[in-house]
Design a protein around this motif. Structure first.
Motif, PDB file in Angstrom:
ATOM      1  N   GLN A   1     -24.797  23.065  15.772  1.00 59.65           N
ATOM      2  CA  GLN A   1     -24.973  22.852  14.339  1.00 59.65           C
ATOM      3  C   GLN A   1     -23.632  22.678  13.631  1.00 59.65           C
ATOM      4  O   GLN A   1     -22.642  23.278  14.006  1.00 59.65           O
ATOM      5  CB  GLN A   1     -25.719  24.035  13.724  1.00 59.65           C
ATOM      6  N   ARG A   2     -23.634  21.863  12.590  1.00 60.85           N
ATOM      7  CA  ARG A   2     -22.464  21.742  11.715  1.00 60.85           C
ATOM      8  C   ARG A   2     -22.589  22.810  10.649  1.00 60.85           C
ATOM      9  O   ARG A   2     -23.595  22.903   9.973  1.00 60.85           O
ATOM     10  CB  ARG A   2     -22.442  20.371  11.057  1.00 60.85           C
ATOM     11  N   ILE A   3     -21.561  23.601  10.495  1.00 65.32           N
ATOM     12  CA  ILE A   3     -21.590  24.733   9.581  1.00 65.32           C
ATOM     13  C   ILE A   3     -20.645  24.478   8.415  1.00 65.32           C
ATOM     14  O   ILE A   3     -19.478  24.156   8.616  1.00 65.32           O
ATOM     15  CB  ILE A   3     -21.153  26.030  10.300  1.00 65.32           C
ATOM     16  N   ALA A   4     -21.173  24.626   7.193  1.00 62.66           N
ATOM     17  CA  ALA A   4     -20.331  24.511   6.002  1.00 62.66           C
ATOM     18  C   ALA A   4     -19.499  25.782   5.872  1.00 62.66           C
ATOM     19  O   ALA A   4     -19.960  26.877   6.182  1.00 62.66           O
ATOM     20  CB  ALA A   4     -21.196  24.315   4.761  1.00 62.66           C
ATOM     21  N   THR A   5     -18.270  25.621   5.466  1.00 64.64           N
ATOM     22  CA  THR A   5     -17.392  26.782   5.278  1.00 64.64           C
ATOM     23  C   THR A   5     -17.025  26.916   3.816  1.00 64.64           C
ATOM     24  O   THR A   5     -17.054  25.931   3.093  1.00 64.64           O
ATOM     25  CB  THR A   5     -16.112  26.643   6.134  1.00 64.64           C
ATOM     26  N   PRO A   6     -16.703  28.098   3.366  1.00 61.94           N
ATOM     27  CA  PRO A   6     -16.651  29.330   4.135  1.00 61.94           C
ATOM     28  C   PRO A   6     -18.053  29.812   4.489  1.00 61.94           C
ATOM     29  O   PRO A   6     -19.010  29.542   3.786  1.00 61.94           O
ATOM     30  CB  PRO A   6     -15.955  30.320   3.205  1.00 61.94           C
ATOM     31  N   LEU A   7     -18.135  30.516   5.599  1.00 65.29           N
ATOM     32  CA  LEU A   7     -19.397  31.061   6.082  1.00 65.29           C
ATOM     33  C   LEU A   7     -19.410  32.562   5.843  1.00 65.29           C
ATOM     34  O   LEU A   7     -18.485  33.263   6.230  1.00 65.29           O
ATOM     35  CB  LEU A   7     -19.549  30.792   7.585  1.00 65.29           C
ATOM     36  N   HIS A   8     -20.450  33.030   5.182  1.00 62.74           N
ATOM     37  CA  HIS A   8     -20.646  34.467   5.014  1.00 62.74           C
ATOM     38  C   HIS A   8     -21.660  34.918   6.059  1.00 62.74           C
ATOM     39  O   HIS A   8     -22.603  34.189   6.370  1.00 62.74           O
ATOM     40  CB  HIS A   8     -21.153  34.781   3.610  1.00 62.74           C
ATOM     41  N   VAL A   9     -21.444  36.092   6.614  1.00 63.99           N
ATOM     42  CA  VAL A   9     -22.345  36.645   7.618  1.00 63.99           C
ATOM     43  C   VAL A   9     -22.812  38.008   7.132  1.00 63.99           C
ATOM     44  O   VAL A   9     -22.003  38.901   6.899  1.00 63.99           O
ATOM     45  CB  VAL A   9     -21.637  36.781   8.988  1.00 63.99           C
ATOM     46  N   SER A  10     -24.114  38.135   6.951  1.00 63.94           N
ATOM     47  CA  SER A  10     -24.709  39.402   6.558  1.00 63.94           C
ATOM     48  C   SER A  10     -25.228  40.078   7.818  1.00 63.94           C
ATOM     49  O   SER A  10     -26.084  39.533   8.512  1.00 63.94           O
ATOM     50  CB  SER A  10     -25.852  39.156   5.569  1.00 63.94           C
ATOM     51  N   VAL A  11     -24.687  41.256   8.123  1.00 63.27           N
ATOM     52  CA  VAL A  11     -24.987  41.938   9.374  1.00 63.27           C
ATOM     53  C   VAL A  11     -25.732  43.239   9.098  1.00 63.27           C
ATOM     54  O   VAL A  11     -25.211  44.112   8.408  1.00 63.27           O
ATOM     55  CB  VAL A  11     -23.672  42.236  10.135  1.00 63.27           C
ATOM     56  N   ALA A  12     -26.944  43.352   9.651  1.00 66.12           N
ATOM     57  CA  ALA A  12     -27.727  44.579   9.471  1.00 66.12           C
ATOM     58  C   ALA A  12     -27.237  45.681  10.411  1.00 66.12           C
ATOM     59  O   ALA A  12     -27.270  46.850  10.069  1.00 66.12           O
ATOM     60  CB  ALA A  12     -29.205  44.301   9.720  1.00 66.12           C
ATOM     61  N   ASP A  13     -26.766  45.302  11.593  1.00 70.73           N
ATOM     62  CA  ASP A  13     -26.291  46.273  12.585  1.00 70.73           C
ATOM     63  C   ASP A  13     -24.878  45.881  13.008  1.00 70.73           C
ATOM     64  O   ASP A  13     -24.692  44.985  13.824  1.00 70.73           O
ATOM     65  CB  ASP A  13     -27.238  46.286  13.778  1.00 70.73           C
ATOM     66  N   GLU A  14     -23.898  46.542  12.455  1.00 69.63           N
ATOM     67  CA  GLU A  14     -22.506  46.194  12.728  1.00 69.63           C
ATOM     68  C   GLU A  14     -22.149  46.379  14.199  1.00 69.63           C
ATOM     69  O   GLU A  14     -21.316  45.647  14.727  1.00 69.63           O
ATOM     70  CB  GLU A  14     -21.576  47.014  11.840  1.00 69.63           C
ATOM     71  N   GLN A  15     -22.777  47.323  14.878  1.00 65.55           N
ATOM     72  CA  GLN A  15     -22.507  47.528  16.301  1.00 65.55           C
ATOM     73  C   GLN A  15     -22.942  46.319  17.121  1.00 65.55           C
ATOM     74  O   GLN A  15     -22.265  45.912  18.048  1.00 65.55           O
ATOM     75  CB  GLN A  15     -23.218  48.789  16.806  1.00 65.55           C
ATOM     76  N   ARG A  16     -24.078  45.736  16.761  1.00 67.88           N
ATOM     77  CA  ARG A  16     -24.558  44.544  17.469  1.00 67.88           C
ATOM     78  C   ARG A  16     -23.607  43.368  17.223  1.00 67.88           C
ATOM     79  O   ARG A  16     -23.285  42.626  18.146  1.00 67.88           O
ATOM     80  CB  ARG A  16     -25.969  44.182  17.010  1.00 67.88           C
ATOM     81  N   PHE A  17     -23.141  43.207  16.004  1.00 67.55           N
ATOM     82  CA  PHE A  17     -22.229  42.112  15.690  1.00 67.55           C
ATOM     83  C   PHE A  17     -20.886  42.314  16.381  1.00 67.55           C
ATOM     84  O   PHE A  17     -20.232  41.348  16.762  1.00 67.55           O
ATOM     85  CB  PHE A  17     -22.025  41.980  14.174  1.00 67.55           C
ATOM     86  N   TYR A  18     -20.492  43.554  16.572  1.00 62.27           N
ATOM     87  CA  TYR A  18     -19.212  43.860  17.202  1.00 62.27           C
ATOM     88  C   TYR A  18     -19.114  43.209  18.582  1.00 62.27           C
ATOM     89  O   TYR A  18     -18.029  42.848  19.028  1.00 62.27           O
ATOM     90  CB  TYR A  18     -19.036  45.378  17.308  1.00 62.27           C
ATOM     91  N   ALA A  19     -20.242  43.040  19.277  1.00 67.43           N
ATOM     92  CA  ALA A  19     -20.244  42.453  20.612  1.00 67.43           C
ATOM     93  C   ALA A  19     -19.677  41.034  20.610  1.00 67.43           C
ATOM     94  O   ALA A  19     -18.970  40.642  21.526  1.00 67.43           O
ATOM     95  CB  ALA A  19     -21.657  42.460  21.190  1.00 67.43           C
ATOM     96  N   ILE A  20     -19.976  40.254  19.598  1.00 68.70           N
ATOM     97  CA  ILE A  20     -19.434  38.890  19.517  1.00 68.70           C
ATOM     98  C   ILE A  20     -18.236  38.846  18.572  1.00 68.70           C
ATOM     99  O   ILE A  20     -17.263  38.177  18.841  1.00 68.70           O
ATOM    100  CB  ILE A  20     -20.504  37.854  19.092  1.00 68.70           C
ATOM    101  N   GLY A  21     -18.323  39.551  17.492  1.00 64.33           N
ATOM    102  CA  GLY A  21     -17.224  39.645  16.540  1.00 64.33           C
ATOM    103  C   GLY A  21     -16.949  38.359  15.775  1.00 64.33           C
ATOM    104  O   GLY A  21     -17.520  37.307  16.058  1.00 64.33           O
TER     105      GLY A  21
END
Length: 66
Positions: free
Chosen positions: A7-27
């Motif tokens: 996918q083409r992503i428009a920037t800036p990209l905001h990421v809303s994370v419900a579980d920060e530990q899960r996101f930490y895996a990819i970062g």
């Protein structure tokens, strides 16, 4: 996350994370690499801002665009 690659992503990209530990895996760096955008264009937040591109990552790992 592999489904996001083509996918083409428009920037800036905001990421809303419900579980920060899960996101930490990819970062932020891993997400930037996978999407092909500069890491400084990714902003992690608890909630999506009222405007702009926002990727919502749920606590169970599902994701959606808002």
């Amino acid at each position: 996350m592999q489904a996001l690659e083509p996918q083409r992503i428009a920037t800036p990209l905001h990421v809303s994370v419900a579980d920060e530990q899960r996101f930490y895996a990819i970062g932020q760096m891993g997400l930037a690499w996978r999407l092909g955008i500069p890491p400084e264009q990714i902003h992690v937040a608890r909630e999506c801002p009222s405007s702009g591109t926002c990727l919502v990552i749920e606590a169970d790992g599902r994701w959606r665009w808002r």
